[in-house]
Design a protein around this motif. Structure first.
Motif, PDB file in Angstrom:
ATOM      1  N   LYS A   1       0.835  -1.211   0.000  1.00 10.14           N
ATOM      2  CA  LYS A   1       0.000   0.000   0.000  1.00 10.14           C
ATOM      3  C   LYS A   1       0.872   1.264   0.000  1.00 10.14           C
ATOM      4  O   LYS A   1       0.442   2.319  -0.432  1.00 10.14           O
ATOM      5  N   ALA A   2       2.088   1.126   0.522  1.00 11.52           N
ATOM      6  CA  ALA A   2       3.063   2.221   0.542  1.00 11.52           C
ATOM      7  C   ALA A   2       4.408   1.606   0.167  1.00 11.52           C
ATOM      8  O   ALA A   2       4.529   0.373   0.122  1.00 11.52           O
ATOM      9  N   SER A   3       5.394   2.443  -0.077  1.00  6.99           N
ATOM     10  CA  SER A   3       6.703   1.905  -0.443  1.00  6.99           C
ATOM     11  C   SER A   3       7.252   1.063   0.703  1.00  6.99           C
ATOM     12  O   SER A   3       6.902   1.268   1.865  1.00  6.99           O
TER      13      SER A   3
ATOM     14  N   VAL B   1       4.585  -1.405  -4.363  1.00  5.41           N
ATOM     15  CA  VAL B   1       3.900  -0.224  -4.882  1.00  5.41           C
ATOM     16  C   VAL B   1       4.606   0.163  -6.170  1.00  5.41           C
ATOM     17  O   VAL B   1       5.828   0.154  -6.237  1.00  5.41           O
ATOM     18  N   THR B   2       3.833   0.486  -7.203  1.00  6.72           N
ATOM     19  CA  THR B   2       4.429   0.852  -8.483  1.00  6.72           C
ATOM     20  C   THR B   2       4.230   2.331  -8.758  1.00  6.72           C
ATOM     21  O   THR B   2       3.428   2.991  -8.121  1.00  6.72           O
ATOM     22  N   GLY B   3       4.952   2.813  -9.725  1.00  7.89           N
ATOM     23  CA  GLY B   3       4.862   4.226 -10.095  1.00  7.89           C
ATOM     24  C   GLY B   3       6.173   4.907  -9.785  1.00  7.89           C
ATOM     25  O   GLY B   3       6.819   4.616  -8.793  1.00  7.89           O
ATOM     26  N   ALA B   4       6.541   5.834 -10.616  1.00  7.47           N
ATOM     27  CA  ALA B   4       7.837   6.499 -10.483  1.00  7.47           C
ATOM     28  C   ALA B   4       7.992   7.202  -9.141  1.00  7.47           C
ATOM     29  O   ALA B   4       9.047   7.185  -8.548  1.00  7.47           O
ATOM     30  N   ALA B   5       6.928   7.800  -8.651  1.00  4.79           N
ATOM     31  CA  ALA B   5       7.041   8.564  -7.404  1.00  4.79           C
ATOM     32  C   ALA B   5       7.337   7.668  -6.211  1.00  4.79           C
ATOM     33  O   ALA B   5       8.025   8.064  -5.291  1.00  4.79           O
TER      34      ALA B   5
END
Length: 147
Positions: free
Chosen positions: A62-64, A91-95
């Protein structure tokens, strides 16, 4: 004949997992293996080991991993291992997948050992090492810490 079976008292059982098995064993005059076997039979985690609950497990994915590690006060490696063991995707996504090297984070590089800086930032030692080397920042001298 063999020894009489150990009579576990309520007080002894209450201490399992609250101190190292070897410490309890010495206190009670028994082997650490005996303590270990009893603790494991009762499903009690070893002293100092993080006990995953349904609430803490729900945080995975749910979080990094670094954020979860910091929130739970455990290493990122422990979070990654548990998440992987349960087949939960990161968690995926560049941020969320890449660390945001702010000016404040960069300023920490070289002020203490890479391991200490990594702990502060919730990163691996190798990540901090690579970031420091990529920026041409010298390692902190042994025994010194500006942080």
């Amino acid at each position: 004949m063999g020894k009489a079976a150990l009579q576990w008292t309520d007080d002894m059982l209450a201490q399992l997992g609250r101190e190292k098995d070897a410490v309890l064993a010495e206190r009670w005059g028994i082997s650490a293996k005996t303590v270990n076997l009893k603790r494991n039979a009762l499903g009690i985690a070893a002293f100092g080991h993080f006990q995953w609950t349904s609430e803490t497990t729900a945080l995975l994915g749910k979080a990094s991993d670094a954020e979860v590690a910091k929130q739970l006060g455990i290493s990122k490696a422990s979070v990654v291992a548990r998440r992987t063991e349960l087949g939960i995707a990161p968690v995926t996504g560049a941020a969320s997948s890449a660390f945001d090297w702010t000016d404040e984070a960069i300023a920490l590089l070289g002020t203490a050992s890479d391991a200490k800086v990594a702990e502060q930032l919730g990163l691996s030692r190798l990540t901090v090492y690579n970031a420091r080397v990529a920026r041409g920042i010298e390692a902190a001298k042994k025994g010194t810490s500006k942080a």
